[in-house]
Motif scaffolding. Structure first.
Motif, PDB file in Angstrom:
ATOM      1  N   PHE A 110      70.503  50.267   1.100  1.00 34.44           N
ATOM      2  CA  PHE A 110      70.593  51.603   0.917  1.00 34.44           C
ATOM      3  C   PHE A 110      72.014  51.909   0.997  1.00 34.44           C
ATOM      4  CE2 PHE A 110      71.862  55.809   2.773  1.00 34.44           C
ATOM      5  CZ  PHE A 110      71.212  56.579   2.104  1.00 34.44           C
ATOM      6  N   PHE A 156      65.800  44.026   9.483  1.00 45.47           N
ATOM      7  CA  PHE A 156      65.727  44.402   7.910  1.00 45.47           C
ATOM      8  C   PHE A 156      65.537  45.923   7.777  1.00 45.47           C
ATOM      9  CE2 PHE A 156      64.164  40.137   6.786  1.00 45.47           C
ATOM     10  CZ  PHE A 156      65.328  39.996   5.808  1.00 45.47           C
ATOM     11  N   VAL A 157      64.483  46.448   8.768  1.00 44.81           N
ATOM     12  CA  VAL A 157      64.431  48.038   8.511  1.00 44.81           C
ATOM     13  C   VAL A 157      65.430  48.661   9.026  1.00 44.81           C
ATOM     14  CG1 VAL A 157      63.028  49.936   9.263  1.00 44.81           C
ATOM     15  CG2 VAL A 157      61.867  47.883   8.815  1.00 44.81           C
ATOM     16  N   PHE A 196      58.462  46.628   5.373  1.00 42.01           N
ATOM     17  CA  PHE A 196      58.937  45.730   6.729  1.00 42.01           C
ATOM     18  C   PHE A 196      58.342  46.758   7.863  1.00 42.01           C
ATOM     19  CE2 PHE A 196      62.683  44.012   4.064  1.00 42.01           C
ATOM     20  CZ  PHE A 196      61.929  43.006   4.088  1.00 42.01           C
ATOM     21  N   PHE A 211      61.970  41.829  11.142  1.00 42.51           N
ATOM     22  CA  PHE A 211      61.542  42.852  10.427  1.00 42.51           C
ATOM     23  C   PHE A 211      62.375  43.921  10.750  1.00 42.51           C
ATOM     24  CE2 PHE A 211      57.454  40.441   9.394  1.00 42.51           C
ATOM     25  CZ  PHE A 211      58.099  40.011   8.333  1.00 42.51           C
ATOM     26  N   SER A 212      62.304  44.183  12.065  1.00 42.21           N
ATOM     27  CA  SER A 212      63.103  45.447  12.980  1.00 42.21           C
ATOM     28  C   SER A 212      64.565  45.390  12.250  1.00 42.21           C
ATOM     29  CB  SER A 212      63.010  45.519  14.062  1.00 42.21           C
ATOM     30  OG  SER A 212      61.998  45.504  14.838  1.00 42.21           O
ATOM     31  N   ILE A 214      65.392  59.548   1.737  1.00 38.81           N
ATOM     32  CA  ILE A 214      67.019  59.526   1.909  1.00 38.81           C
ATOM     33  C   ILE A 214      67.444  58.492   0.394  1.00 38.81           C
ATOM     34  CG2 ILE A 214      67.207  57.754   3.597  1.00 38.81           C
ATOM     35  CD1 ILE A 214      69.638  59.757   4.407  1.00 38.81           C
ATOM     36  N   SER A 215      66.455  57.657   0.181  1.00 42.14           N
ATOM     37  CA  SER A 215      66.891  56.468  -0.534  1.00 42.14           C
ATOM     38  C   SER A 215      67.167  57.351  -2.032  1.00 42.14           C
ATOM     39  CB  SER A 215      65.681  55.435  -0.800  1.00 42.14           C
ATOM     40  OG  SER A 215      64.750  55.890  -1.206  1.00 42.14           O
ATOM     41  N   ASN A 260      74.710  55.503  -0.302  1.00 38.58           N
ATOM     42  CA  ASN A 260      74.815  56.774  -0.662  1.00 38.58           C
ATOM     43  C   ASN A 260      75.396  56.891  -2.175  1.00 38.58           C
ATOM     44  OD1 ASN A 260      76.065  59.324  -1.170  1.00 38.58           O
ATOM     45  ND2 ASN A 260      76.693  59.543   0.987  1.00 38.58           N
ATOM     46  N   GLY A 279      61.772  56.849   3.600  1.00 30.43           N
ATOM     47  CA  GLY A 279      62.659  56.679   2.387  1.00 30.43           C
ATOM     48  C   GLY A 279      62.906  57.633   1.546  1.00 30.43           C
ATOM     49  N   SER A 307      63.238  57.306   7.583  1.00 31.45           N
ATOM     50  CA  SER A 307      62.366  56.467   7.607  1.00 31.45           C
ATOM     51  C   SER A 307      61.342  56.137   6.591  1.00 31.45           C
ATOM     52  CB  SER A 307      61.764  56.140   8.875  1.00 31.45           C
ATOM     53  OG  SER A 307      60.745  57.380   9.067  1.00 31.45           O
ATOM     54  N   GLN A 348      56.010  45.208  11.074  1.00 30.03           N
ATOM     55  CA  GLN A 348      56.437  45.672  12.233  1.00 30.03           C
ATOM     56  C   GLN A 348      55.414  46.130  13.161  1.00 30.03           C
ATOM     57  OE1 GLN A 348      59.643  48.379  12.776  1.00 30.03           O
ATOM     58  NE2 GLN A 348      60.296  47.203  14.295  1.00 30.03           N
ATOM     59  N   SER A 364      63.061  51.902  -0.358  1.00 31.55           N
ATOM     60  CA  SER A 364      62.059  52.684   0.193  1.00 31.55           C
ATOM     61  C   SER A 364      60.742  51.820   0.399  1.00 31.55           C
ATOM     62  CB  SER A 364      61.973  53.917  -0.469  1.00 31.55           C
ATOM     63  OG  SER A 364      61.346  53.893  -1.480  1.00 31.55           O
ATOM     64  N   ALA A 405      73.963  53.700   6.950  1.00 29.00           N
ATOM     65  CA  ALA A 405      74.056  54.381   5.782  1.00 29.00           C
ATOM     66  C   ALA A 405      74.828  55.778   6.135  1.00 29.00           C
ATOM     67  CB  ALA A 405      72.655  54.648   5.282  1.00 29.00           C
ATOM     68  N   ALA A 417      66.806  52.516  -5.323  1.00 30.58           N
ATOM     69  CA  ALA A 417      66.446  53.270  -4.397  1.00 30.58           C
ATOM     70  C   ALA A 417      64.903  53.221  -4.028  1.00 30.58           C
ATOM     71  CB  ALA A 417      66.646  54.930  -5.034  1.00 30.58           C
ATOM     72  N   ILE A 475      68.481  48.297   6.708  1.00 30.21           N
ATOM     73  CA  ILE A 475      68.538  49.198   5.249  1.00 30.21           C
ATOM     74  C   ILE A 475      69.058  50.512   5.363  1.00 30.21           C
ATOM     75  CG2 ILE A 475      66.662  50.450   3.732  1.00 30.21           C
ATOM     76  CD1 ILE A 475      65.009  47.979   4.069  1.00 30.21           C
ATOM     77  N   PHE A 476      68.938  51.316   6.567  1.00 27.45           N
ATOM     78  CA  PHE A 476      69.453  52.460   6.734  1.00 27.45           C
ATOM     79  C   PHE A 476      70.568  52.769   7.760  1.00 27.45           C
ATOM     80  CE2 PHE A 476      65.059  53.117   5.215  1.00 27.45           C
ATOM     81  CZ  PHE A 476      65.405  53.638   3.836  1.00 27.45           C
ATOM     82  N   GLY A 488      74.307  58.744   5.031  1.00 25.14           N
ATOM     83  CA  GLY A 488      73.415  59.108   3.861  1.00 25.14           C
ATOM     84  C   GLY A 488      73.852  60.443   3.347  1.00 25.14           C
TER      85      GLY A 488
END
Lengths: 830, 302
Positions: free
Chosen positions: A74, B11-12, A143, B8-9, B200-201, A76, B198, B196, A147, A137, B19, A133, B15-16, B21
């Motif tokens: 991700f 990873f999740v 993931f 996985f957590s 914001i991506s 900005n 996405g 979460s 989870q 997402s 950021a 992007a 990702i953010f 953001g």
């Protein structure tokens, strides 16, 4: 307007000044040098500026690569968006014309390539953003699903496998398409078995993600094909090279310009030093010109006076203010012909120098002479004006006139001289020839002038000449020219009304004028002149001939008895040949034994017995016959022959004395005439003594007879000499007594024994009362001073009786006996 | 099992996690020339820009109401209807490109568009310059620009004014600046979901969007008439790619999407979740996200 013109002229004259031009060139070079230096600085600044921009582009490109390497993260996007914006802004800074001007237009191509490559990269980034992007997402969903999922072990396992593959992809491990397709099929089959929504979305997301990851991997590969970095590097290299080259060129150029400016500075300084020196010289020159005795005038091209010096003011009387702007012709006197000025202008118009003499007039109208030279002044082959340098030669010219006057005039009489006569007569003859008229030349010689000079001194002689000249001048026509030919000779040249009658009248008048009695310093002087006349053209065509012939005619007048005039005629020349040759013949006369002597007795008036004999010389020449001593003695004196003649005569007297004494028992001595010139010969007495010794006679046998007039000249000396002769025993006899000017004082001093009473008194003894008284006085003085008196020229019985009666001691003359040769004398008185 | 979940957590979260953001809008605009702003302000409100003196910028960008016109498609000169939803002028300066298809790279480039667009203002620049020169604008331009009235100067003044159109101090910005009470709990949950799920991506950065292009209809065909960026680039890969719009003041700028197909935030949020993010749109989630979106209204310029 006038000011503006003046200023413009001044400026242009400065600009033409070489040193000023060099200064301008120096300034220009200096400015160019400074300009070039600034250019270098400017270029460096620019280069730094653009280099920074390129730097920034390079950094941004690195940022882009960094961004692209953050796969599946991700982000900005504001940062990368800003980077792109920045890249674009910087790119636009390079695109400006200035940039290409600073470097090269060739860079434009690189820049275009840069834009294209950036466009590609930008597209790639945008695509990357979009896919990244979505993928981020999707992965986040997958993931999160993994989870939280609660499925059967088998399903779980399968899903896990797929996610594990995705993870591999995610971290960049390559999977073949089969595996991916298999995974997607697996998820799809799970979803179909258990058709739950979340499985459907899982399948969709997996499908999407795998697809996207592959796209992203492809995009990453594409990055390599974008040459942005290479192009940036290339541009950077090119502008660096261009910059270095230009700077190098500029540096060389500015060094050259600097050297040039230094060279011109040196030239300027050198020229300026010369200029200063010239300026100094100029001051000196100006001073010299200002104070020169030469007149200096400068005019402009239109010949208006722009400068005059002090000498000009002094010579012309004009002030500077009066003549500045005027034409020099204001000085013209009008005495020179227009042709004179025309000739001058022809030369000046040709640009040549002229020189010559002006006759000008000054402010007050006074004429003056100038020696002038005029030079046209050229500057840059344009006529600027004229320079005239002149010298006032008026004094010189007047002096010259005076010199000519002096050279042509006799100082004593003020008459024109022989030189002038020669010039003028030549001209007269020329004129007469042209006019066909006659010219008469009167040649005048004063008679007996030599005697006057001898007796009364040169002063009196000079005064006599002066008086006669004055008389002639005052009494002859103005047209008749009178010249002093030399000594006592004058010429009168008559050019008007020349005929025999007229000339005759003039000649008579001249003789009368000369004859007029004259008193000079209390001396009564009577003078006469002999004149010879020749006529042009009959007596000669040229001056020399005419003068010679007039001279011959004059000589003829002399011989003919003086105090008369004669015209020249051709046969006349023949007749006079012998006379003219007297001088020549006289010099040979002694050698040729042409002289002979005769004796005239001096007898006692009481007993008629011969008391003494006077020796007289006779000259008989074959060519010219018998010549009277009156004529040849003065010539002999002039020629210096008199000494030898005198010795010859004295020797004759000595030799003859014994023979004569034997027959003439009363004979006391023989008297010999001695001239004043002889008397002044220092050897005279010695010579006489030598002769007497040879002939065995003594001084008492001889008498020295000397005329009163010749005695009076140099009387002091003569008194001394005669005293010597007297004391030696010679008898001293004074001849021609009464005609001279003896003072009693001298009679006392002189050792005189005998005095001869001149024939002129005897001649008039019956008619002239004065003369009789004179004889009586002489007798009385002689009685008192113990002189014996002898009367000359007794020609009659009456004269003899009277003289005897008066008491004269002795007589001499034709009445008793004429002069006789020795032989005859011996015969008669045997 | 746990191990895997933990991975996985990570990873999740990874990702953010780091950021940053979204960033708040500055409280004040300082990078503008006030003279140009005032001239641009006047021009923005002046229909003189249009061919017949009827349409001003402000007609479609109503400043008192979100900087757009709240119509599906805008109405231009002579009542003509456009074919695209008018985007807000507020915070436009923070967009990386203008227009839905990004055809203008800057505000200035954007300003050319409407003036010469035959269905917007229907004017052309030579005519406009002529008109302006006859008006009092002549002196005003001369006072600001050396070369007076030119095409560039007209758009420059307008763009300069538009730079001042920002909406600071939204509750969310206040929250970002540290005021934890600026959002209520539902909004806070909404923000977490925004991240979460996405959203914001794509909607990130200062303008919460406006800094990338995204495909319209990722998971399902969105049935768009407009081909988006393709219209500009003619690149097949760009088909249906549109500029991601800002979400600031989103509550004030309905209708939504380039074709204004949704009037409500609920609708458009649901559409986004399903078509763009490929997830099931839970009602509670949508509710919370909309609540969060409401916190994005900033202070409007008057």
């Amino acid at each position: 307007m006038i000011n503006m013109k003046n200023i413009r002229e001044t400026i242009s004259s400065y600009i033409k000044e070489p040193s000023f031009i060099f200064f301008l060139v120096f300034l220009a070079s200096l400015v160019a040098f400074i300009y070039k230096t600034m250019q270098i600085e400017n270029m460096t600044n620019n280069y730094v500026k653009y280099d920074k921009i390129i730097d920034r582009l390079s950094i941004l490109d690195n940022d882009f690569d960094m961004f692209l390497s953050q796969k599946l993260t991700f982000v900005n996007y504001d940062d990368v968006t800003n980077d792109i914006k920045q890249f674009r802004v910087n790119l636009s800074l390079l695109e400006k014309a200035k940039f290409f001007n600073h470097y090269s237009k060739k860079i434009k191509k690189d820049l275009d390539n840069l834009k294209i490559e950036f466009g590609k990269k930008n597209d790639l980034i945008e695509r990357y953003k979009s896919y990244n992007a979505t993928t981020v997402s999707s992965l986040s969903y997958i993931f999160s699903f993994a989870q939280a999922m609660k499925y059967k072990k088998e399903t779980y396992k399968e899903i896990n496998g797929v996610i594990f593959d995705l993870t591999k992809l995610f971290i960049g491990i390559k999977l073949n398409d089969k595996t991916i397709d298999g995974d997607i099929r697996d998820i799809n089959s799970i979803y179909k078995k258990d058709s739950k929504d979340d499985l459907k979305y899982l399948w969709l997301n997996v499908k999407q993600t795998t697809k996207n990851i592959l796209i992203l991997n492809e995009l990453n590969k594409d990055i390599k094909y974008i040459k942005l970095k290479k192009i940036i590097k290339q541009i950077r290299y090119k502008i660096e090279q261009s910059y270095k080259k230009k700077i190098n060129n500029l540096e060389i150029l500015s060094i050259i310009i600097f050297i040039i400016s230094i060279i011109f500075l040196f030239i300027f300084v050198y020229k300026y030093i010369i200029f200063l020196r010239n300026a100094k010289d100029l001051v000196s020159f100006r001073y010299a010109v200002e104070n020169s005795d030469n007149i200096v005038v400068i005019t402009d091209a239109d010949r208006n006076i722009t400068y005059v010096n002090e000498a000009f003011i002094k010579n012309t009387g004009y002030t500077k203010e009066e003549v500045l702007g005027e034409n020099p012709r204001i000085l013209k006197s009008g005495l020179l012909p227009q042709e004179f000025y025309d000739e001058m202008n022809v030369l000046l118009d040709q640009g040549k120098k002229w020189s010559g003499d002006f006759i000008n007039k000054n402010k007050y109208g006074k004429i003056y002479y100038e020696k002038a030279s005029i030079t046209p002044i050229y500057k840059y082959s344009k006529l600027m004006g004229y320079l005239s340098i002149k010298l006032n030669i008026t004094d010189y010219i007047e002096q010259e006139k005076r010199v000519i006057h002096l050279a042509q005039h006799d100082q004593l009489t003020g008459l024109k001289n022989r030189r002038a006569m020669e010039i003028e007569v030549e001209q007269n003859l020329k004129d007469a020839k042209v006019a066909g008229v006659r010219v008469a030349i009167l040649f005048l010689d004063l008679d007996n002038f030599k005697n006057i000079n001898d007796l009364l001194g040169h002063n009196i002689g000079d005064l006599l000449l002066k008086s006669i000249a004055k008389r002639l001048k005052n009494n002859l026509d103005e047209s008749d020219s009178i010249y002093r030919f030399g000594g006592d000779e004058f010429t009168i040249v008559i050019t008007k009304n020349v005929n025999e009658k007229n000339i005759l009248m003039i000649a008579k008048r001249v003789i009368n004028l000369v004859n007029k009695p004259l008193i000079i310093k209390n001396n009564d002087i009577s003078s006469s002149a002999s004149i010879g006349i020749s006529l042009y053209p009959e007596d000669g065509e040229d001056m020399t001939t005419l003068l010679k012939n007039a001279d011959i005619a004059m000589y003829s007048s002399k011989i003919s008895g003086k105090n008369r005039y004669k015209f020249y005629y051709e046969n006349f020349s023949q007749e006079l040949k012998k006379s003219i040759n007297i001088e020549h013949e006289l010099s040979n006369a002694l050698k040729n034994s042409e002289f002979s002597v005769v004796y005239q007795p001096k007898y006692s008036l009481k007993n008629k017995k011969i008391f003494a004999l006077e020796l007289l010389i006779r000259w008989n020449n074959e060519k010219i016959g018998t010549v009277s001593p009156d004529i040849f003695i003065p010539i002999a004196e002039n020629l210096g022959l008199i000494y030898d003649i005198g010795k010859y005569v004295f020797a004759e007297a000595c030799r003859d004395f014994k023979d004569l004494k034997q027959n003439l028992t009363d004979l006391k001595h023989i008297s010999v005439n001695v001239s004043a010139i002889q008397l002044n010969d220092k050897n005279l007495k010695k010579d006489f003594e030598k002769i007497m010794e040879e002939e065995k006679v003594t001084p008492k046998d001889l008498a020295i007879e000397i005329t009163e007039t010749s005695l009076m000249r140099n009387i002091e000396e003569n008194v001394k000499i005669l005293n010597e002769f007297s004391s030696a025993g010679f008898t001293i006899c004074m001849d021609d007594f009464g005609t001279g000017y003896s003072s009693l004082n001298y009679l006392v001093q002189l050792p005189i024994n005998n005095i001869k009473i001149d024939k002129t008194f005897v001649d008039v003894i019956f008619s002239g009362k004065k003369e009789l008284e004179m004889i009586k006085s002489i007798i009385s003085i002689s009685d008192n001073l113990d002189f014996l008196t002898i009367a000359e020229g007794i020609e009659t019985q009456e004269q003899e009786d009277l003289l005897k009666h008066l008491g004269v001691d002795f007589g001499q003359g034709f009445y008793f006996s004429k002069p006789l040769p020795k032989k005859e004398l011996l015969t008669r008185y045997k | 099992m746990l191990m895997k979940k933990a991975i996985f957590s990570i990873f999740v979260v990874s990702i953010f996690l780091f950021a940053d953001g979204i960033t708040p809008i500055p409280l004040k605009v300082t990078d503008v020339n006030p003279k140009k702003v005032s001239l641009g302000h006047k021009l923005f409100f002046d229909p003189i820009l249009s061919r017949n003196d009827t349409v001003a910028c402000v007609n479609c960008h109503i400043l008192s109401d979100g900087g757009d016109d709240n119509r599906r498609f805008s109405i231009g000169i002579d009542g003509q209807l456009g074919n695209i939803n008018s985007p807000t002028v507020y915070n436009a300066r923070y967009n990386f490109a203008q227009f839905w298809n990004g055809r203008a790279k800057s505000l200035k480039e954007q300003a050319f568009g409407p003036i010469e667009n035959p269905i917007e203002m229907g004017n052309n620049f030579p005519n406009l310059i002529k008109t302006l020169k006859k008006s009092s604008y002549k002196q005003e331009f001369n006072a600001v620009y050396k070369d007076g009235i030119t095409k560039q100067n007209i758009v420059d003044a307008i763009a300069e004014y538009e730079k001042t159109l920002i909406t600071p101090n939204s509750p969310f910005d206040k929250y970002l600046r540290g005021d934890k009470d600026a959002l209520n709990s539902v909004q806070k949950e909404g923000y977490e979901l925004f991240k979460s799920k996405g959203c914001i991506s794509c909607h990130n950065g200062i303008n919460i969007g406006g800094n990338l292009y995204a495909k319209f209809g990722v998971f399902e065909d969105a049935k768009s008439k407009s081909l988006g960026r393709y219209e500009v680039t003619k690149n097949k890969l760009d088909k249906y790619f549109f500029k991601v719009p800002t979400l600031r003041n989103i509550a004030r700028t309905s209708p939504y999407l380039h074709d204004g197909r949704y009037n409500t935030l609920d609708g458009v949020v649901r559409f986004m979740l399903e078509h763009q993010l490929g997830r099931k749109a839970k009602k509670s989630d949508v509710h919370k996200i909309v609540a969060f979106l409401l916190s994005l209204n900033g202070k409007l310029t008057k």
